[in-house]
Design an enzyme around this catalytic site. Structure first.
Site, mmCIF file in Angstrom:
data_model
loop_
_atom_site.group_PDB
_atom_site.id
_atom_site.type_symbol
_atom_site.label_atom_id
_atom_site.label_comp_id
_atom_site.label_asym_id
_atom_site.label_seq_id
_atom_site.Cartn_x
_atom_site.Cartn_y
_atom_site.Cartn_z
ATOM 1 N N SER A 69 0.824 -1.212 0.000
ATOM 2 C CA SER A 69 0.000 0.000 0.000
ATOM 3 C C SER A 69 0.859 1.264 0.000
ATOM 4 O O SER A 69 2.013 1.251 0.429
ATOM 5 C CB SER A 69 -0.902 0.030 1.226
ATOM 6 O OG SER A 69 -1.660 -1.139 1.305
HETATM 7 N N1 SAH Z 1 -0.696 -5.136 3.947
HETATM 8 C C1 SAH Z 1 0.086 -5.420 2.756
HETATM 9 C C2 SAH Z 1 -0.617 -5.046 1.455
HETATM 10 C C3 SAH Z 1 -1.803 -5.852 1.234
HETATM 11 S S1 SAH Z 1 -2.236 -6.166 -0.457
HETATM 12 C C4 SAH Z 1 1.443 -4.759 2.780
HETATM 13 O O1 SAH Z 1 1.731 -3.993 3.701
HETATM 14 O O2 SAH Z 1 2.248 -5.059 1.899
HETATM 15 C C5 SAH Z 1 -3.579 -7.250 -0.055
HETATM 16 C C6 SAH Z 1 -3.156 -8.643 0.327
HETATM 17 O O3 SAH Z 1 -4.311 -9.315 0.794
HETATM 18 C C7 SAH Z 1 -2.631 -9.451 -0.840
HETATM 19 O O4 SAH Z 1 -1.370 -9.959 -0.542
HETATM 20 C C8 SAH Z 1 -3.661 -10.566 -1.001
HETATM 21 O O5 SAH Z 1 -3.122 -11.794 -1.413
HETATM 22 C C9 SAH Z 1 -4.208 -10.666 0.413
HETATM 23 N N2 SAH Z 1 -5.529 -11.287 0.541
HETATM 24 C C10 SAH Z 1 -6.615 -11.158 -0.264
HETATM 25 N N3 SAH Z 1 -7.636 -11.887 0.220
HETATM 26 C C11 SAH Z 1 -7.203 -12.486 1.359
HETATM 27 C C12 SAH Z 1 -7.794 -13.375 2.327
HETATM 28 N N4 SAH Z 1 -9.054 -13.799 2.226
HETATM 29 N N5 SAH Z 1 -7.041 -13.786 3.365
HETATM 30 C C13 SAH Z 1 -5.737 -13.394 3.508
HETATM 31 N N6 SAH Z 1 -5.133 -12.557 2.621
HETATM 32 C C14 SAH Z 1 -5.849 -12.117 1.570
#
Ligand code: SAH
Length: 227
Positions: A69
């Site tokens: 993000s």
């Molecule tokens: N917080 C992260 C950015 C998140 S991007 C950082 O600091 O880098 C969103 C992430 O959520 C992705 O890696 C995606 O694979 C994950 N995601 C999506 N659906 C999910 C779920 N149901 N459970 C766990 N992770 C999930």
């Protein structure tokens, strides 16, 4: 300017500059700003090409079609969450592990769930190499929560949800607070749910943001996610 800086100095200088940008863009919480200053974001960006932009206020690719993000979004969500050093925090969507590392500066314990194994494994390595011992990361669908270690004083969802997954509200402590980008696939609002001492839940709608989708049992379905 031809001033030479060592790598470490350069990153520290760039990080201080980023903190000033975040202050200018409205982040006020000193503890949050200090937490972001403490975490070397360049270590969370896998590609050399994008590493150079680590201290600009942008979201960047981290592989598997996911993104780290934008720093302002990380700071704002952390500010809205209102974390203190007694709190047990659950994050859904570990991604690169950056938000998780920021939360680890502020909370007693951070639990983070990621559905993509390759991303989670890299995040675990980074968290370990930074010596952060108050973090646990696991690989599974975070929309069902993590009942073994619930309840959580704070929950942060870092992927876009059509609506807040009920298991996560259920696993929120009383009192507790949850922050989630909630809305349509391509635009969401930062929504804060506040559970009071009596267990009643209030909902506060904040800024517009764009996240990758939360995919899972209580999120979007993988087939229609467009990814
Ligand atoms: N917080 C992260 C950015 C998140 S991007 C950082 O600091 O880098 C969103 C992430 O959520 C992705 O890696 C995606 O694979 C994950 N995601 C999506 N659906 C999910 C779920 N149901 N459970 C766990 N992770 C999930």
């Amino acid at each position: 300017m031809t001033t030479r800086r060592t790598d470490g100095e350069h990153h520290r200088w760039a990080r201080d500059k980023l903190i000033r940008t975040l202050e200018r863009r409205g982040i006020r919480d000193r503890r949050v700003l200090d937490a972001l200053r403490a975490v070397p974001r360049h270590l969370f960006i896998p590609s050399e090409q994008f590493k150079q932009q680590a201290y600009e206020d942008y979201a960047l690719p981290i592989g598997a079609e996911q993104t780290i993000s934008q720093p302002w979004v990380v700071a704002r969500m952390t500010e809205l969450l209102g974390v203190d050093s007694e709190h047990s925090v659950l994050e859904i969507g570990t991604g690169s592990g950056y938000q998780c590392a920021v939360l680890a500066q502020l909370a007693r314990r951070v639990y983070s769930l990621e559905r993509i194994g390759a991303l989670a494994r890299k995040a675990i390595e980074r968290i370990r190499s930074l010596g952060l011992t108050n973090v646990k990361i696991q690989i599974f669908d975070g929309t069902v929560g993590w009942s073994d270690v619930a309840p959580f004083d704070r929950v942060m969802i870092t992927a876009a949800a059509p609506s807040v997954p009920k298991p996560l509200l259920d696993q929120l402590a009383t009192p507790g607070r949850l922050v989630v980008p909630e809305g349509e696939r391509h635009e969401q609002r930062l929504v804060t749910y506040i559970k009071n001492e009596q267990g009643a839940v209030g909902r506060h709608v904040g800024e517009a943001v764009t996240f990758v989708p939360l995919i899972g049992r209580h999120g979007w379905s993988a087939k229609t996610s467009g990814r």
